[in-house]
Design a protein around this motif. Structure first.
Motif, PDB file in Angstrom:
ATOM      1  N   ARG A 170       0.819  -1.217   0.000  1.00 45.02           N
ATOM      2  CA  ARG A 170       0.000   0.000   0.000  1.00 45.02           C
ATOM      3  C   ARG A 170       0.849   1.261   0.000  1.00 45.02           C
ATOM      4  O   ARG A 170       0.572   2.217  -0.723  1.00 45.02           O
TER       5      ARG A 170
ATOM      6  N   LYS B   5       3.567   1.999  -1.256  1.00 39.14           N
ATOM      7  CA  LYS B   5       4.178   2.367  -2.532  1.00 39.14           C
ATOM      8  C   LYS B   5       3.226   3.175  -3.413  1.00 39.14           C
ATOM      9  O   LYS B   5       3.664   3.885  -4.328  1.00 39.14           O
ATOM     10  N   ILE B   6       1.914   3.046  -3.157  1.00 36.30           N
ATOM     11  CA  ILE B   6       0.928   3.631  -4.056  1.00 36.30           C
ATOM     12  C   ILE B   6       0.115   4.742  -3.413  1.00 36.30           C
ATOM     13  O   ILE B   6      -0.089   5.811  -4.007  1.00 36.30           O
TER      14      ILE B   6
ATOM     15  N   THR C 210      -3.416  -1.126  -6.231  1.00 36.51           N
ATOM     16  CA  THR C 210      -1.964  -1.275  -6.394  1.00 36.51           C
ATOM     17  C   THR C 210      -1.560  -2.078  -7.628  1.00 36.51           C
ATOM     18  O   THR C 210      -0.397  -2.039  -8.032  1.00 36.51           O
TER      19      THR C 210
ATOM     20  N   TYR D 156      -1.431  -5.248  -7.593  1.00 38.17           N
ATOM     21  CA  TYR D 156      -0.828  -6.480  -7.110  1.00 38.17           C
ATOM     22  C   TYR D 156      -1.790  -7.645  -7.316  1.00 38.17           C
ATOM     23  O   TYR D 156      -3.016  -7.474  -7.323  1.00 38.17           O
TER      24      TYR D 156
END
Length: 212
Positions: free
Chosen positions: A14, A16-17, A56, A58
């Protein structure tokens, strides 16, 4: 991976975004709830993982698998091969308005079946394709017999001593291969690495065709 490690893992994804308050706004959850997921060992529900995957990029399947393994049923889930697969492969199919039939060989016999060209992949040579009959007498799978390289998450026609069968492939621990049937009546078969050469790979399943 335990619940605390999983919390650290989803926090890193989380972070990172977007911020925690931004994630709270996206999900409708309180920031303290998300903090509990990330720092207090509280395992999130599926909806939160889905939103995390959306925000994200992911893999949702990987998040779900790690969440399952971090919970109370983690060992059971691993032993029972309950992991979720998300690997996909796309093929281009013909969009021609002209319908032409091709004869595709039926595996294990000298017979052929006529198949509409619009149902067949446009980027694979037709001579590489064959049909395999499923348990349903009206259903067949189209098999690319030139592709025998088994891959995790994809479906192949294989023969491990009982004749050709359609099985999804899962890679287990220590090089094992797990063969999974669509039928819940047929339990998964785990083939250890030392016995992998006993699996005769016929080819990769491209699609299913049902005749009526």
């Amino acid at each position: 991976m335990d619940s605390n490690e999983f919390g650290e893992f989803i926090k890193a994804i989380r972070d990172k975004i977007l911020s925690r308050p931004a994630m709270a706004e996206k999900t409708g959850l309180h920031v303290n709830t998300i903090k509990g997921y990330e720092q207090d060992g509280r395992l999130p529900d599926v909806d939160y993982l889905a939103q995390l995957a959306i925000e994200t990029g992911y893999s949702f399947a990987d998040l779900l698998n790690k969440r399952l393994l971090a919970g109370k049923l983690g060992k059971v889930a691993e032993d029972q091969h309950l992991m979720v697969m998300e690997k996909r492969e796309c093929y281009k199919f013909s969009v021609s308005t002209v319908s032409t039939t091709f004869k595709l060989p039926l595996l294990g016999s000298d017979s052929y079946l006529l198949v509409d060209n619009r149902l067949l992949p446009a980027d694979i040579e037709l001579k590489q394709l064959a049909l395999h009959k499923e348990d349903d007498p009206l259903q067949y799978v189209v098999v690319n017999c030139s592709d025998k390289n088994i891959q995790d998450g994809l479906t192949f026609v294989v023969d491990y001593g009982i004749g050709p069968v359609t099985r999804a492939i899962q890679f287990g621990i220590a090089g094992a291969v797990i063969l999974v049937s669509d039928s819940k009546k047929i339990p998964p078969l785990t083939v250890q690495e030392a016995q992998r050469d006993q699996i005769n790979v016929v080819g990769k399943v491209i699609c299913r065709i049902t005749y009526s």
